[in-house]
Write a protein that holds these residues in place. Structure first.
Motif, PDB file in Angstrom:
ATOM      1  N   ALA A 105       0.798  -1.226   0.000  1.00 23.47           N
ATOM      2  CA  ALA A 105       0.000   0.000   0.000  1.00 23.47           C
ATOM      3  C   ALA A 105       0.830   1.275   0.000  1.00 23.47           C
ATOM      4  O   ALA A 105       0.468   2.248  -0.657  1.00 23.47           O
ATOM      5  CB  ALA A 105      -0.937  -0.013   1.216  1.00 23.47           C
ATOM      6  N   LEU A 121       1.769   2.986  -3.252  1.00 25.72           N
ATOM      7  CA  LEU A 121       0.569   3.479  -3.948  1.00 25.72           C
ATOM      8  C   LEU A 121       0.112   4.793  -3.334  1.00 25.72           C
ATOM      9  O   LEU A 121      -0.237   5.737  -4.054  1.00 25.72           O
ATOM     10  CB  LEU A 121      -0.550   2.436  -3.871  1.00 25.72           C
ATOM     11  CG  LEU A 121      -0.335   1.151  -4.672  1.00 25.72           C
ATOM     12  CD1 LEU A 121      -1.508   0.211  -4.500  1.00 25.72           C
ATOM     13  CD2 LEU A 121      -0.150   1.470  -6.142  1.00 25.72           C
ATOM     14  N   ILE A 122       0.098   4.856  -2.000  1.00 31.61           N
ATOM     15  CA  ILE A 122      -0.309   6.092  -1.327  1.00 31.61           C
ATOM     16  C   ILE A 122       0.631   7.241  -1.737  1.00 31.61           C
ATOM     17  O   ILE A 122       0.198   8.353  -2.037  1.00 31.61           O
ATOM     18  CB  ILE A 122      -0.261   5.898   0.210  1.00 31.61           C
ATOM     19  CG1 ILE A 122      -1.212   4.791   0.645  1.00 31.61           C
ATOM     20  CG2 ILE A 122      -0.566   7.214   0.919  1.00 31.61           C
ATOM     21  CD1 ILE A 122      -2.654   5.155   0.668  1.00 31.61           C
ATOM     22  N   LEU A 131      -0.181   8.468  -5.047  1.00 34.88           N
ATOM     23  CA  LEU A 131      -1.387   9.299  -5.024  1.00 34.88           C
ATOM     24  C   LEU A 131      -1.028  10.734  -4.683  1.00 34.88           C
ATOM     25  O   LEU A 131      -1.684  11.674  -5.097  1.00 34.88           O
ATOM     26  CB  LEU A 131      -2.362   8.793  -3.950  1.00 34.88           C
ATOM     27  CG  LEU A 131      -3.465   7.824  -4.335  1.00 34.88           C
ATOM     28  CD1 LEU A 131      -4.358   7.574  -3.146  1.00 34.88           C
ATOM     29  CD2 LEU A 131      -4.276   8.354  -5.488  1.00 34.88           C
ATOM     30  N   LEU A 132       0.021  10.897  -3.858  1.00 36.68           N
ATOM     31  CA  LEU A 132       0.382  12.236  -3.409  1.00 36.68           C
ATOM     32  C   LEU A 132       1.344  12.922  -4.363  1.00 36.68           C
ATOM     33  O   LEU A 132       1.230  14.110  -4.612  1.00 36.68           O
ATOM     34  CB  LEU A 132       0.994  12.168  -2.007  1.00 36.68           C
ATOM     35  CG  LEU A 132       0.017  11.685  -0.923  1.00 36.68           C
ATOM     36  CD1 LEU A 132       0.709  11.556   0.413  1.00 36.68           C
ATOM     37  CD2 LEU A 132      -1.164  12.631  -0.823  1.00 36.68           C
ATOM     38  N   CYS A 142      -2.920   5.457  -9.832  1.00 32.10           N
ATOM     39  CA  CYS A 142      -2.822   6.382  -8.700  1.00 32.10           C
ATOM     40  C   CYS A 142      -2.201   7.698  -9.135  1.00 32.10           C
ATOM     41  O   CYS A 142      -2.634   8.771  -8.717  1.00 32.10           O
ATOM     42  CB  CYS A 142      -1.989   5.764  -7.588  1.00 32.10           C
ATOM     43  SG  CYS A 142      -2.840   4.454  -6.743  1.00 32.10           S
ATOM     44  N   SER A 188      -2.798  12.110  -9.100  1.00 26.19           N
ATOM     45  CA  SER A 188      -1.979  12.476  -7.945  1.00 26.19           C
ATOM     46  C   SER A 188      -2.087  13.975  -7.644  1.00 26.19           C
ATOM     47  O   SER A 188      -2.362  14.791  -8.519  1.00 26.19           O
ATOM     48  CB  SER A 188      -0.522  12.097  -8.186  1.00 26.19           C
ATOM     49  OG  SER A 188       0.026  12.909  -9.172  1.00 26.19           O
ATOM     50  N   TRP A 230      -9.504  15.774  -5.210  1.00 25.03           N
ATOM     51  CA  TRP A 230      -9.390  15.303  -3.825  1.00 25.03           C
ATOM     52  C   TRP A 230     -10.382  14.203  -3.511  1.00 25.03           C
ATOM     53  O   TRP A 230     -10.067  13.261  -2.782  1.00 25.03           O
ATOM     54  CB  TRP A 230      -9.552  16.471  -2.840  1.00 25.03           C
ATOM     55  CG  TRP A 230      -8.257  17.173  -2.639  1.00 25.03           C
ATOM     56  CD1 TRP A 230      -7.920  18.435  -3.033  1.00 25.03           C
ATOM     57  CD2 TRP A 230      -7.074  16.627  -2.022  1.00 25.03           C
ATOM     58  NE1 TRP A 230      -6.621  18.706  -2.705  1.00 25.03           N
ATOM     59  CE2 TRP A 230      -6.074  17.621  -2.088  1.00 25.03           C
ATOM     60  CE3 TRP A 230      -6.764  15.403  -1.443  1.00 25.03           C
ATOM     61  CZ2 TRP A 230      -4.797  17.440  -1.587  1.00 25.03           C
ATOM     62  CZ3 TRP A 230      -5.489  15.202  -0.944  1.00 25.03           C
ATOM     63  CH2 TRP A 230      -4.531  16.216  -1.019  1.00 25.03           C
ATOM     64  N   ARG A 257      -8.897  11.073  -5.023  1.00 22.57           N
ATOM     65  CA  ARG A 257      -7.742  10.629  -4.232  1.00 22.57           C
ATOM     66  C   ARG A 257      -8.192   9.984  -2.926  1.00 22.57           C
ATOM     67  O   ARG A 257      -7.728   8.919  -2.558  1.00 22.57           O
ATOM     68  CB  ARG A 257      -6.852  11.839  -3.935  1.00 22.57           C
ATOM     69  CG  ARG A 257      -5.602  11.863  -4.772  1.00 22.57           C
ATOM     70  CD  ARG A 257      -4.952  13.208  -4.669  1.00 22.57           C
ATOM     71  NE  ARG A 257      -5.233  13.976  -5.872  1.00 22.57           N
ATOM     72  CZ  ARG A 257      -5.380  15.285  -5.923  1.00 22.57           C
ATOM     73  NH1 ARG A 257      -5.276  16.011  -4.835  1.00 22.57           N
ATOM     74  NH2 ARG A 257      -5.623  15.878  -7.065  1.00 22.57           N
ATOM     75  N   ILE A 299      -9.677   6.487  -3.653  1.00 22.14           N
ATOM     76  CA  ILE A 299      -8.693   5.438  -3.915  1.00 22.14           C
ATOM     77  C   ILE A 299      -7.876   5.155  -2.659  1.00 22.14           C
ATOM     78  O   ILE A 299      -7.606   4.003  -2.321  1.00 22.14           O
ATOM     79  CB  ILE A 299      -7.789   5.844  -5.101  1.00 22.14           C
ATOM     80  CG1 ILE A 299      -8.644   5.897  -6.359  1.00 22.14           C
ATOM     81  CG2 ILE A 299      -6.631   4.867  -5.252  1.00 22.14           C
ATOM     82  CD1 ILE A 299      -7.997   5.513  -7.617  1.00 22.14           C
ATOM     83  N   GLY A 300      -7.523   6.226  -1.925  1.00 20.17           N
ATOM     84  CA  GLY A 300      -6.795   6.032  -0.667  1.00 20.17           C
ATOM     85  C   GLY A 300      -7.591   5.168   0.293  1.00 20.17           C
ATOM     86  O   GLY A 300      -7.053   4.259   0.925  1.00 20.17           O
ATOM     87  N   ILE A 342      -7.415   1.552  -0.754  1.00 15.48           N
ATOM     88  CA  ILE A 342      -6.132   0.939  -0.407  1.00 15.48           C
ATOM     89  C   ILE A 342      -6.074   0.637   1.096  1.00 15.48           C
ATOM     90  O   ILE A 342      -5.679  -0.464   1.514  1.00 15.48           O
ATOM     91  CB  ILE A 342      -4.961   1.857  -0.818  1.00 15.48           C
ATOM     92  CG1 ILE A 342      -4.938   2.022  -2.345  1.00 15.48           C
ATOM     93  CG2 ILE A 342      -3.634   1.279  -0.349  1.00 15.48           C
ATOM     94  CD1 ILE A 342      -3.989   3.091  -2.828  1.00 15.48           C
ATOM     95  N   ALA A 343      -6.513   1.602   1.899  1.00 17.80           N
ATOM     96  CA  ALA A 343      -6.500   1.389   3.345  1.00 17.80           C
ATOM     97  C   ALA A 343      -7.393   0.212   3.720  1.00 17.80           C
ATOM     98  O   ALA A 343      -7.025  -0.637   4.541  1.00 17.80           O
ATOM     99  CB  ALA A 343      -6.962   2.654   4.048  1.00 17.80           C
ATOM    100  N   VAL A 395      -5.649  -3.041   3.087  1.00 16.72           N
ATOM    101  CA  VAL A 395      -4.658  -3.380   4.118  1.00 16.72           C
ATOM    102  C   VAL A 395      -5.349  -3.903   5.363  1.00 16.72           C
ATOM    103  O   VAL A 395      -4.967  -4.935   5.930  1.00 16.72           O
ATOM    104  CB  VAL A 395      -3.790  -2.152   4.460  1.00 16.72           C
ATOM    105  CG1 VAL A 395      -2.863  -2.469   5.611  1.00 16.72           C
ATOM    106  CG2 VAL A 395      -2.996  -1.716   3.250  1.00 16.72           C
TER     107      VAL A 395
END
Lengths: 425, 190
Positions: free
Chosen positions: A134, A137-138, A141-142, A249, A253, B16, B19, B22-23, B26-27, B30
Motif C-alpha cells: 500500500a 501506492l499512497i 497518489l500524493l 494512482c 496524484s 481530492w 484521491r 482510492i486512498g 487501499i486502506a 490493508v
C-alpha cells in the motif's frame, strides 16, 4: 570371501523382511514405534541438532519505516532538490538495500498476489506485507511515481543500463502497453486459484539480487538489461504489473513531476532527454469547430466502451482454458493421461495424488472445476483490460489546449534527467 | 476570469474526492488482509508429515545450494545397526564404506556408541537435501530423519520455488519466531 557373501545375503534378507513388516504395518501404526529408543549403559548423551533462526537484519516495523523514509527522501529529491545526480545516488543506495541486502524479496510488485490471494480466500497476511503493497501506492497518489525511479530495485537496476534510448513508435508503444494489464490480471487469477505466483516467477532480475539464478532466468535478466540500453526500462514500461496500479494512482496524484521550477520556455531540451517518452508537448487550443468534432468522437468512443468491455470478457473467457494450463492440478491430469499405467509411479505428482486416495476420475473432475474457475477469473480480467483500454482510447481525444511542456502523469517515472538539462532551472 | 477560477476549484475538489476514494480503498485492503495478532513475517517450512521425499527440494530451490537439508530428530532415532537411511538396500557390507551408503555425498555420519547401537548425525555442509536417507528412514525406520528448510540459508522468496513444484503440498508458511516444524515435537497426524 564366503563370509562376505553370506553376510550380504543375510543383510539383504533381513532388509527385505524388515521392509515387508514395515510395509505391511497398517498406516495408523505410528512410525516411531518400529524400533524402540534404546537405553545406553555407556553414559552416552544425545545432543540435539541446533536449528538456526531466520536472519532478517531488521524487524518488520523497521522494514516499513525504512520504506517510508526512503520514499520521503525520494519525494524531497524529486520535488525540492531537483538534482539528477542526487536521485541517481540515492537510487544506488536503495538498490543496495532493497536489492542486494534484502534480496529483492518481498517487493511491492510481488505482494499484489499475496494481497489478491488474501482478499479472495480470506487468508490473513502479515501487516508488513499489506503495507509494502500500500505505501508506494499512497505515495504515488500524493506525488506521482517516485517509487519507480528511486526505490524499486528493478527500476534502479534498469536505470543504470540506459545508454541510448530510442523513441518508441506510438502504435508499438500502445500495443506493448497492453502486456502489463495482462500480466496483472493473469497474475491475480493464477494466485487466487492456486497456480502459483506467476509475477514472481517472471521477475527477470531477482536472480541477480540473490546472486544465484537458474540459467534461463539469468539469460532473460541480461537480455532485458541489454534491450534496456536502447529501449529504456523495458520491464517497467512493458511488463510491470505494479506499474499499472501506480499509473492509475499517479493519474490523479496531488502533485506531479514539474519539468522546471521556473517558467517553461518550450526549448524542447527535456523532450530529447526523456528516456521514456513521458514529456507532453504543448498543443494549440482547438477552434470551436474542431473541438466540436473531437467531442463527437469522444462521445462515439464512450458508446463504444461497453462493446470493448464485452469483447474483453469474451476473449478472457476463451483464454481461460489456456491460462488454466499453468495450474498444477490441470497439469497433473494431462500428465496422467499421457503416461502408461506402469509408469505412473515415476511421476511424483501422480504418486502424491494417489497416496492421498485419489483416482484419475477425481483428478479430472478437479481439473474441470479449476478450468471453470479460470474461465470466470479471466472473464473478469477481460472486463478490466477492456475498461482500461477503452479509457486509454478516450484520453486520446484531447479537448484542452496546453501552452507549455509537461511531464506525463502516467508515464513519468521521475528519473530527473529533464531537471539536469533544463536551461531555466 | 471568475469562471476559470470556479473551474479550477471544481477540478481540485474532484481531484481530492478521487484521491480520498482510492486512498480509502487501499486502506481498506490493508485492514482486510492483515492479521490482527502480529505484524511478523512468515517463513517457508516443510511439514515432514506430508513430505513424500520426491527429491525436488534438492534441485528446485533458487539457490545453487538448496536451503533444504536433512535434519535428525535424535529423540526418535532407534540407533539401529542396520539403518535404512544410511545403507543401500544392496549394500555389500554393513560398514561405513562409501559403496554401502545411500547418501550420495556422505553427509550422514555413523558413529559407534555401544553394542549394538550407532549414532547418526548430519553433516550439513555436505547435505544437498535430496531426501534419499529420509525416504529409507521414513518407509522402513522410525522416521527420525526428515527434511527442513534451513533458515541460515533460505532467502525467503515471496513465492518459494520448491513450494510451487512440491507434489504433496508439504510446504507451508510459519511465523518467523517459530520457524521449524520438528517432527519429534509435532502431533503424528496431519
Amino acid at each position: 570371501m564366503r563370509s562376505n557373501i553370506l553376510e550380504n545375503c543375510m543383510l539383504n534378507i533381513g532388509y527385505w523382511i524388515l521392509a515387508a513388516v514395515a510395509m505391511a504395518a497398517p498406516l495408523t501404526l505410528t512410525a516411531a514405534s518400529r524400533f524402540p529408543q534404546p537405553e545406553f549403559d555407556s553414559g552416552y548423551v544425545a545432543h540435539k541438532m541446533p536449528h538456526p533462526a531466520p536472519d532478517f537484519a531488521v524487524t518488520p516495523m523497521m522494514d516499513i519505516l525504512i520504506l517510508v523514509v526512503a520514499l520521503c527522501i525520494a519525494v524531497v529529491l524529486v520535488r525540492k532538490v531537483r538534482s539528477r545526480n542526487w536521485i541517481l545516488f540515492f537510487g544506488l543506495i536503495c538498490l543496495g538495500w532493497f536489492g542486494f541486502i534484502r534480496n529483492g524479496c518481498f517487493c511491492p510488485i510481488g505482494t499484489i498476489q499475496n494481497v489478491a490471494l488474501s482478499l479472495f480466500t480470506g487468508v490473513r497476511l502479515p501487516l508488513v506485507m499489506g503495507l509494502f503493497f500500500a505505501v508506494p501506492l499512497i505515495f504515488s497518489l500524493l506525488s506521482g511515481r517516485v517509487f519507480c525511479s528511486v526505490i524499486c530495485p528493478l527500476g534502479a537496476l534498469q536505470e543504470l543500463f540506459i545508454v541510448k534510448p530510442l523513441r518508441m513508435p506510438k502504435s508499438l508503444d500502445a500495443t506493448l502497453r497492453i502486456i502489463p494489464l495482462i500480466v496483472l490480471s493473469v497474475g491475480i487469477v493464477c494466485a487466487v486459484n492456486g497456480a502459483g505466483f506467476i509475477i514472481c516467477r517472471t521477475d527477470p532480475f531477482v536472480g541477480i539480487f540473490r546472486q544465484s539464478a537458474a540459467l534461463p532466468m539469468l539469460l532473460t535478466g541480461m537480455g532485458v538489461l541489454l534491450v534496456g540500453t536502447v529501449v529504456a526500462r523495458p520491464y517497467c514500461r512493458y511488463f510491470c504489473p505494479y506499474g499499472v496500479l501506480l499509473e492509475i494512482c499517479s493519474l490523479i496524484s496531488w502533485k506531479q513531476v514539474e519539468l522546471t521550477s521556473n517558467e517553461c520556455i518550450n526549448c524542447r531540451l527535456c523532450v530529447g532527454m526523456c528516456p521514456v517518452d513521458a514529456i507532453e508537448a504543448p498543443r494549440p487550443a482547438l477552434s470551436d469547430k474542431v473541438r466540436g468534432r473531437q467531442f463527437k468522437q469522444f462521445l462515439y468512443l464512450l458508446v463504444f466502451l461497453p462493446i470493448i468491455i464485452l469483447a474483453g470478457a469474451g476473449v478472457g473467457h476463451l483464454a481461460g482454458a489456456g491460462v488454466a494450463q499453468l495450474h498444477p492440478g490441470v497439469m497433473l491430469v494431462e500428465k496422467w493421461q499421457s503416461v502408461e499405467e506402469h509408469d505412473e509411479d515415476l511421476f511424483p505428482s501422480i504418486e502424491a495424488f494417489k497416496r492421498s486416495g485419489g483416482t484419475i476420475e477425481q483428478a479430472k473432475m478437479q481439473a474441470a472445476e479449476i478450468v471453470g474457475r479460470f474461465r470466470e477469473g479471466c472473464m473478469y480480467s477481460g472486463v478490466f483490460i477492456g475498461l482500461i483500454l477503452g479509457l486509454r482510447l478516450l484520453v486520446l481525444s484531447k479537448l484542452q489546449g496546453r501552452k507549455v511542456h509537461q511531464a506525463s502523469r502516467s508515464r513519468c517515472v521521475a528519473c530527473g534527467r529533464c531537471f539536469s538539462v533544463c536551461p531555466n532551472k | 476570469m471568475k469562471n476559470e477560477d470556479k473551474d479550477l476549484t471544481r477540478r481540485k475538489t474532484i481531484g481530492w474526492i478521487l484521491r480520498a476514494g482510492i486512498g480509502a480503498v487501499i486502506a481498506a485492503i490493508v485492514v482486510k488482509t492483515s492479521r490482527r495478532s502480529s505484524g511478523g513475517r512468515l517463513v517457508w517450512q516443510i511439514d515432514p508429515r506430508k513430505c513424500i521425499q520426491c527429491g525436488k527440494c534438492e534441485t528446485a530451490c533458487v539457490l545453487q545450494q538448496s536451503a533444504v537439508k536433512c535434519v535428525h530428530g535424535i529423540q526418535m532415532c532407534g540407533y539401529c545397526k542396520l539403518c535404512f537411511g544410511y545403507f543401500k538396500p544392496d549394500a555389500p557390507r554393513l560398514d561405513e564404506a562409501a559403496e554401502n551408503q545411500i547418501c550420495p555425498t556422505g553427509a550422514l555420519i555413523r558413529k559407534f556408541i555401544e553394542p549394538p547401537y550407532f549414532e547418526y548425525t548430519v553433516d550439513e555442509d555436505l547435505c544437498t537435501g535430496c531426501g534419499l536417507c529420509v525416504k529409507g528412514c521414513t518407509n522402513f525406520g522410525n522416521g527420525s530423519l526428515y527434511l527442513q528448510v534451513r533458515h541460515d540459508i533460505c532467502v525467503n522468496c515471496n513465492a518459494c520455488r520448491i513450494a510451487e513444484v512440491c507434489p504433496s503440498d508439504a510446504f507451508v508458511q510459519v511465523p518467523e519466531n517459530d520457524p521449524y516444524l520438528l517432527k519429534e515435537l509435532l502431533p503424528r497426524e496431519t
